[in-house]
Write an enzyme that holds these catalytic residues in place. Structure first.
Site, PDB file in Angstrom:
ATOM      1  N   ASN A 171       0.838  -1.209   0.000  1.00 17.74           N
ATOM      2  CA  ASN A 171       0.000   0.000   0.000  1.00 17.74           C
ATOM      3  C   ASN A 171       0.873   1.260   0.000  1.00 17.74           C
ATOM      4  OD1 ASN A 171      -2.226  -1.612  -0.008  1.00 17.74           O
ATOM      5  ND2 ASN A 171      -2.845  -1.212   2.097  1.00 17.74           N
ATOM      6  N   GLU A 200       3.156  -1.071  -4.677  1.00 18.11           N
ATOM      7  CA  GLU A 200       1.779  -1.530  -4.825  1.00 18.11           C
ATOM      8  C   GLU A 200       0.880  -0.353  -5.181  1.00 18.11           C
ATOM      9  OE1 GLU A 200      -1.508  -4.353  -2.646  1.00 18.11           O
ATOM     10  OE2 GLU A 200      -0.121  -3.240  -1.373  1.00 18.11           O
ATOM     11  N   HIS A 215      -7.143   3.008  -0.828  1.00 20.36           N
ATOM     12  CA  HIS A 215      -7.406   1.726  -0.183  1.00 20.36           C
ATOM     13  C   HIS A 215      -8.912   1.494  -0.185  1.00 20.36           C
ATOM     14  CE1 HIS A 215      -6.286  -1.202   3.306  1.00 20.36           C
ATOM     15  NE2 HIS A 215      -6.532  -1.805   2.170  1.00 20.36           N
ATOM     16  N   GLU A 249      -3.091  -3.777  -7.714  1.00 18.78           N
ATOM     17  CA  GLU A 249      -4.241  -4.377  -7.029  1.00 18.78           C
ATOM     18  C   GLU A 249      -5.434  -3.788  -7.785  1.00 18.78           C
ATOM     19  OE1 GLU A 249      -5.866  -6.869  -4.272  1.00 18.78           O
ATOM     20  OE2 GLU A 249      -3.714  -6.424  -4.246  1.00 18.78           O
TER      21      GLU A 249
END
Length: 633
Positions: A171, A200, A215, A249
């Site tokens: 993250n 990421e 997120h 992601e």
């Protein structure tokens, strides 16, 4: 001669009479004596006899001696100068050979050191070294505990990517906690500047067909995907020439995945790896072959050969859908969804329910835009099912992400199988989603089994990040470290939980001599602290060991311990040494003052300085420990 030199250096500063604290500090710096202002202030106060905030030339000389003429250095100098005023070249050579274990014993090494560090011209011309020169040499980068050789890329960089530990972050866009904190470009910039090679990027559909990074299922703020990619492009190769992996992601709809593909190609251009380097590869290319390249890690449809056949064709609107079957619900999604529920067009999930009403497995239909899929070459993201499944079906360019909880379980139950898996396939370990405060796990346990990408929250200071920063100091801080032979060779019966029969242990002995201008306690109004040092080794479980010194009361300026510690390290190739300086606190516990971590095999022998860093990883120069190191292997 030294007196004459000293007076010639400072006389002009005293032409107008006495000098104040600020001038004193500047004059010490001019004399090449690095100083902590708090310590100078305290020593100035002690030597200002009239307490008027101004000192005489004689008082300055006393201050200079207190700071520059450390007893332990005087003692070494006297031993080799035979209590004379100077070292001859032969004395200096003797010191380098006997104490510093110098391998570079070329004929003119002593001459070069004298030329570089001796400040008194007449002494330098006579090929001698005064104490002034010797103390400057001992305070130089040449006498740091970290080996100079390890500050360069010295390892073979021609092995396949899976043979390396790769500096990786989790993250990367977050700069505080995982739920409410801000997303910030600085997360990417600071990670890249620290040599991180795997970033990421959590991608979601944004408004006006602009993908965003944040997120998911949380209240963290959002960044434009385009802005993130532009920042990465700017800073990707400042700290290291070796490849950067962007671990996507990806939660975007196919139309926004196409936007992502366009942004990646337009911003990175030729830097983006979008085709195989060889025609029919059966193994990953090396970091050397991928220098200055950016690799995309994401889901991929079809084979590398099919990707090549489509090269140059118009992929707009081409979408493939496939079904993923997970043996257990993905840990990160499951825990994040406890925070919120969101129906996503690109991923529709269904579960098969057992008679007992419990999910047996989860099916997930995933849509992938061909334009983005075809940018994935050597780092295809593939769900980990089992070691047996990987052994039978996993392709060389398929990588796995495993959550820390599952990885820990597997490392305890099937360590050898795990090691065989990481020999063949890049394996990424990420923190469990319940770490909402962005805390980290200890990365060492996963390096011990050969996991290449152990992803940490770079924004969170503490022991795990100290180990991460310490490990990746090696090999020129390039972000790539060649794994030891026993984690690359399938014939090696290595397990971190058993002492290997073939191991070549190191007996490491450290004499902790003294502290140099240590950071004072935050609770002290002057420059004091009740200092102690903890020495700790990290590695395989058998090599974990902690020892500590006694406490030196009310002395952060020059505490002297002279204590000796011995560590027997069975697997030195995986071992790290950490020095932590603390101020003893009787009620609230000890206060952290500074630390330094480095690989055991990067430690220099002899009299060495250990530089100290703050909790946030900033240099506390000139704060250091003075130690003597020797080891037998």
């Amino acid at each position: 001669m030294e007196n004459k030199w000293f007076l010639s250096m400072i006389r002009d500063e005293f032409k107008g009479g006495k000098i104040n604290l600020e001038k004193t500090h500047r004059l010490l710096e001019k004399l090449d004596i690095p100083c902590n202002y708090t310590h100078v202030k305290s020593i100035f106060k002690d030597n200002d006899r009239l307490k008027q905030g101004r000192i005489t030339i004689e008082e300055f000389r006393s201050i200079y001696r207190i700071i520059a003429h450390r007893e332990e250095i005087v003692e070494i100098f006297n031993t080799y100068s035979g209590n004379q005023k100077f070292l001859f070249e032969k004395n200096l050579l003797e010191f380098l050979k006997q104490e510093q274990y110098a391998l570079d014993m070329r004929k003119n090494i002593a001459f070069e050191i004298i030329q570089k560090y001796e400040p008194i011209e007449e002494v330098k011309k006579a090929h001698q070294m005064s104490f002034e020169g010797f103390t400057r040499y001992m305070g130089s980068p040449e006498c740091l505990v970290f080996k100079t050789d390890c500050t360069e890329v010295y390892q073979d960089m021609n092995h396949p990517l899976n043979d390396y530990f790769i500096s990786s972050s989790h993250n990367t866009y977050l700069i505080s906690d995982q739920l409410l904190g801000p997303s910030d470009i600085w997360g990417y910039v600071s990670a890249l500047v620290k040599g991180c090679r795997c970033l990421e990027i959590d991608c979601w559909d944004g408004s006006q067909n602009e993908p965003v990074v944040y997120h998911g299922y949380t209240l963290t703020s959002k960044l434009l995907f385009k802005t993130v990619i532009q920042a990465i492009h700017k800073y990707a190769f400042i700290a290291s020439d070796y490849p950067v992996v962007l671990s996507l992601e990806n939660h975007c709809s196919p139309s926004q995945q196409e936007v992502m593909a366009d942004i990646l190609q337009s911003v990175f251009g030729d830097t983006l790896l979008s085709d195989m380097l060889d025609d029919f590869p059966d193994k990953l290319p090396s970091p050397e072959a991928l220098k200055f390249k950016v690799l995309v890690r994401n889901k991929k449809i079809g084979s590398l050969r099919e990707t090549r056949e489509r090269k140059g064709s118009d992929k707009h609107g081409q979408v493939e859908e496939y079904e993923e079957i997970d043996q257990e619900v993905d840990e990160e999604i499951k825990e994040s969804k406890a925070l919120a529920v969101l129906e996503d067009d690109s991923e529709k999930e269904s579960e098969t329910i057992s008679a007992a009403g419990l999910p047996l497995f989860k099916r997930r239909r995933v849509k992938v835009a061909m334009a983005l899929s075809d940018l994935v070459i050597y780092t295809k993201a593939e769900k980990f099912r089992s070691f047996q499944h990987s052994r039978l079906y996993q392709q060389f360019n398929e990588t796995n992400s495993i959550g820390e909880t599952e990885a820990r379980k597997l490392s305890k139950l099937k360590a050898h199988e795990f090691i065989l898996h990481t020999m063949k396939f890049i394996t990424r370990i990420y923190p469990k989603a319940t770490r909402a405060d962005s805390s980290n796990f200890n990365p060492q346990e996963f390096w011990n089994i050969g996991c290449q990408m152990v992803a940490l929250n770079f924004q969170t200071p503490g022991l795990p990040m100290d180990l991460q920063n310490g490990k990746f100091l090696d090999n020129g801080s390039s972000g790539y470290i060649l794994k030891p032979q026993f984690l690359r060779d399938s014939k090696t019966p290595f397990s971190p939980n058993k002492t290997p029969r073939y191991s070549n242990p190191v007996t490491l002995t450290i004499r902790l001599i003294s502290g140099i201008q240590l950071p004072p306690s935050n609770h002290s109004s002057s420059n004091k602290a009740d200092t102690l040092v903890i020495l700790e080794t990290f590695g395989v479980p058998n090599d974990q060991m902690k020892q500590q010194t006694r406490v030196i009361k009310k002395n952060a300026f020059s505490p002297k311990w002279n204590e000796t510690f011995t560590f027997i390290i069975h697997v030195p190739e995986l071992a790290l040494m950490r020095f932590v300086v603390e101020n003893q606190g009787l009620i609230a516990g000890n206060e952290f003052l500074g630390q330094y971590t480095l690989p055991v095999l990067c430690m220099n022998k002899g009299y060495r300085r250990v530089p100290l860093f703050s909790k946030m990883g900033e240099s506390l120069e000139p704060a250091a420990l003075f130690i003597y190191v020797w080891y037998i292997r």
